[in-house]
Design an enzyme around this catalytic site. Structure first.
Site, PDB file in Angstrom:
ATOM      1  CB  SER A  31      -0.931   0.023   1.215  1.00 35.20           C
ATOM      2  OG  SER A  31      -0.194  -0.057   2.406  1.00 35.20           O
ATOM      3  CG  ASP A 347      -4.213   5.428   6.780  1.00 34.07           C
ATOM      4  OD1 ASP A 347      -3.054   5.251   7.214  1.00 34.07           O
ATOM      5  OD2 ASP A 347      -4.620   4.871   5.745  1.00 34.07           O
ATOM      6  CG  HIS A 350      -1.236   3.687   4.365  1.00 32.17           C
ATOM      7  ND1 HIS A 350      -2.514   3.307   4.690  1.00 32.17           N
ATOM      8  CD2 HIS A 350      -0.645   2.598   3.817  1.00 32.17           C
ATOM      9  CE1 HIS A 350      -2.703   2.048   4.348  1.00 32.17           C
ATOM     10  NE2 HIS A 350      -1.582   1.590   3.818  1.00 32.17           N
TER      11      HIS A 350
END
Ligand SMILES: *[C@@H]1O[C@H](CO)[C@@H](O)[C@H](O)[C@H]1NC(C)=O
Ligand SMILES: *[C@@H]1O[C@H](CO)[C@@H](O)[C@H](O)[C@H]1NC(C)=O
Ligand SMILES: *[C@@H]1O[C@H](CO)[C@@H](O)[C@H](O)[C@H]1NC(C)=O
Ligand SMILES: *[C@@H]1O[C@H](CO)[C@@H](O)[C@H](O)[C@H]1NC(C)=O
Ligand SMILES: *[C@@H]1O[C@H](CO)[C@@H](O)[C@H](O)[C@H]1NC(C)=O
Ligand SMILES: *[C@@H]1O[C@H](CO)[C@@H](O)[C@H](O)[C@H]1NC(C)=O
Ligand SMILES: CC(=O)N[C@H]1CO[C@H](CO)[C@@H](O)[C@@H]1O
Length: 384
Positions: A31, A347, A350
């Site tokens: 991610s 978040d 990340h």
């Protein structure tokens, strides 16, 4: 910990004097560099993801650009489209094979029932060879006689020579270790996985090399012990928290993996005589950003900007960024903090665009690379 630069080696300037002309980037990862793969395969990230730069959610888990976006900008290339994106992708200047929650080693606990992505590194590599094979097929079979197919090749796919001239970027490994930690493996058991992780990563680099890839950019993994989601979900006793507030065992594990990765990269450099392989120490840059946040104009480095749960981490697994939670009888939207531009963590998992930009600015000149070449020199091999 202070910023520690790699001591520049004596460079043979004949090797590293001209900028490389990378026409494309092929990216493998998770991610931290997903520009839409997870969103295409599973659930797209929702608002407020993307708000700072793109003004809307665009497949990325951040308020804006990721390090891979800055790398593309730094090479004068467009942002990468995700391989899995079926609608309108343009792969001319590269492809992003990552999805969020991807690992190097295949996992059992995968989406949609489990928590990790089924698109592990070996599948990302198969997708890469499929794209390349199909591109070559079109190239070889559509020389003018089939106008439409030829146009597809000309306007949407990498040119044949791009595969050897591209920069191959890797940013993966973090999730293998957290998957194991969430499965209650001990730190020493997770350490035992690292040889397989670097073994599989090295094997992928060798496969790409054997098919003509020459330039590789391999980022090490971040100080995961400083991430709110691990500090909350896998809390450690206070005696194992460092002066910055990070969990020592998880950072220690990241460093252990990074040492193994560095050894593997050195081995690849000697095994692959025509490869230019750059090892990039993301860990040191991120740890120095987190530990000296104020010095660099940031605040609350261990607190999620977009989250719920109070001052310490502002992260709760039940109320994640973009979700809603019932509080005091009302539905509350879990949105962004006031100033993401001065925050490190987006978040809980990340990084913010501001943090990604900080990291990019530190690594682009080669100050955290081995060999210490800048991004634009990453096609050059260290003189032996
Ligand atoms: C691509 O072509 C190579 C060489 O012909 C072959 O080994 C490989 O299996 C092909 N990959 C896919 C996904 O079709
Ligand atoms: C895809 O991107 C390339 C390079 O930016 C561009 O030349 C090409 O026209 C684009 N293709 C389409 C179909 O827009
Ligand atoms: C890990 O351990 C915790 C606490 O003992 C337990 O609640 C959880 O179910 C375990 N997780 C797994 C995947 O075994
Ligand atoms: C890749 O990982 C698997 C475990 O998932 C391991 O059995 C295999 O030996 C590894 N391959 C290499 C080349 O290290
Ligand atoms: C950190 O890792 C080393 C081995 O790499 C180990 O000896 C040491 O005990 C670890 N420290 C902590 C606090 O986990
Ligand atoms: C990084 O390296 C460049 C030269 O390549 C140098 O000018 C700059 O001061 C270095 N950055 C830092 C933060 O030391
Ligand atoms: C889903 C996604 O993130 N798509 C992005 C792919 O990259 C282009 C830029 O090249 C963006 O405009 C898209 O939003």
């Amino acid at each position: 910990m202070a910023l520690v630069y790699f001591v520049p080696l004596l460079l043979n300037h004949a090797y590293a004097s001209s900028n490389c002309d990378f026409p494309a980037i092929f990216n493998f990862g998770d991610s931290n560099s997903d520009t839409g793969g997870y969103g295409a395969a599973f659930q797209p990230p929702t608002k407020p993801n993307g708000e700072t730069f793109f003004r809307q959610p665009v497949g990325r888990f951040s308020d804006g650009r990721l390090i891979i976006d800055f790398l593309a900008e730094g090479l004068g290339l467009p942002y990468l489209h995700a391989y899995l994106d079926a609608v309108g992708p343009n792969f001319t200047n590269g492809v992003n094979f990552t999805t969020a929650a991807s690992t190097i080693l295949p996992q059992r606990n995968v989406l949609p029932l489990g928590g990790f992505s089924p698109f592990s590194l070996n599948l990302q590599y198969i997708q890469f060879t499929r794209l390349r094979n199909n591109s070559h097929f079109i190239f070889n079979h559509a020389k003018g006689e089939n106008f439409f197919v030829k146009r597809v090749f000309d306007y949407l796919l990498p040119k044949k020579d791009y595969y050897s001239r591209a920069l191959y970027t890797f940013d993966i490994g973090h999730n293998d270790m957290t998957a194991a930690l969430f499965a209650n493996m001990s730190i020493s058991e997770v350490r035992g996985l690292t040889p397989y992780m670097v073994g599989n990563l090295s094997a992928t680099v060798k496969s790409v090399y054997n098919e003509g890839g020459r330039s590789f950019w391999i980022q090490n993994t971040d100080p995961s012990g400083c991430l709110p989601y691990l500090l909350v979900n896998l809390a450690v006793p206070p005696s194992q928290i460092d002066s910055v507030g990070c969990a020592i065992p998880y950072n220690n594990l990241s460093q252990f993996y990074n040492d193994k990765l560095r050894e593997a990269v050195l081995q690849l450099c000697s095994d692959l005589p025509l490869a230019a392989i750059t090892y990039v120490d993301i860990y040191s840059v991120k740890y120095s950003l987190i530990s000296q946040a104020h010095k660099y104009g940031f605040e609350k480095p261990l607190v999620a900007c977009c989250g719920y749960g109070g001052d310490q981490f502002n992260y709760s697994p039940q109320a994640q960024c973009g979700g809603t939670i019932k509080a005091n009888g009302a539905q509350v939207f879990v949105g962004s903090c006031d100033k993401p531009s001065v925050r490190v963590n987006w978040d809980g998992v990340h990084y913010t665009e501001a943090a990604n930009k900080f990291v990019f600015d530190q690594i682009v000149n080669g100050n955290f690379s081995d060999p210490p070449f800048s991004l634009r020199m990453a096609c050059h091999r260290k003189a032996n």
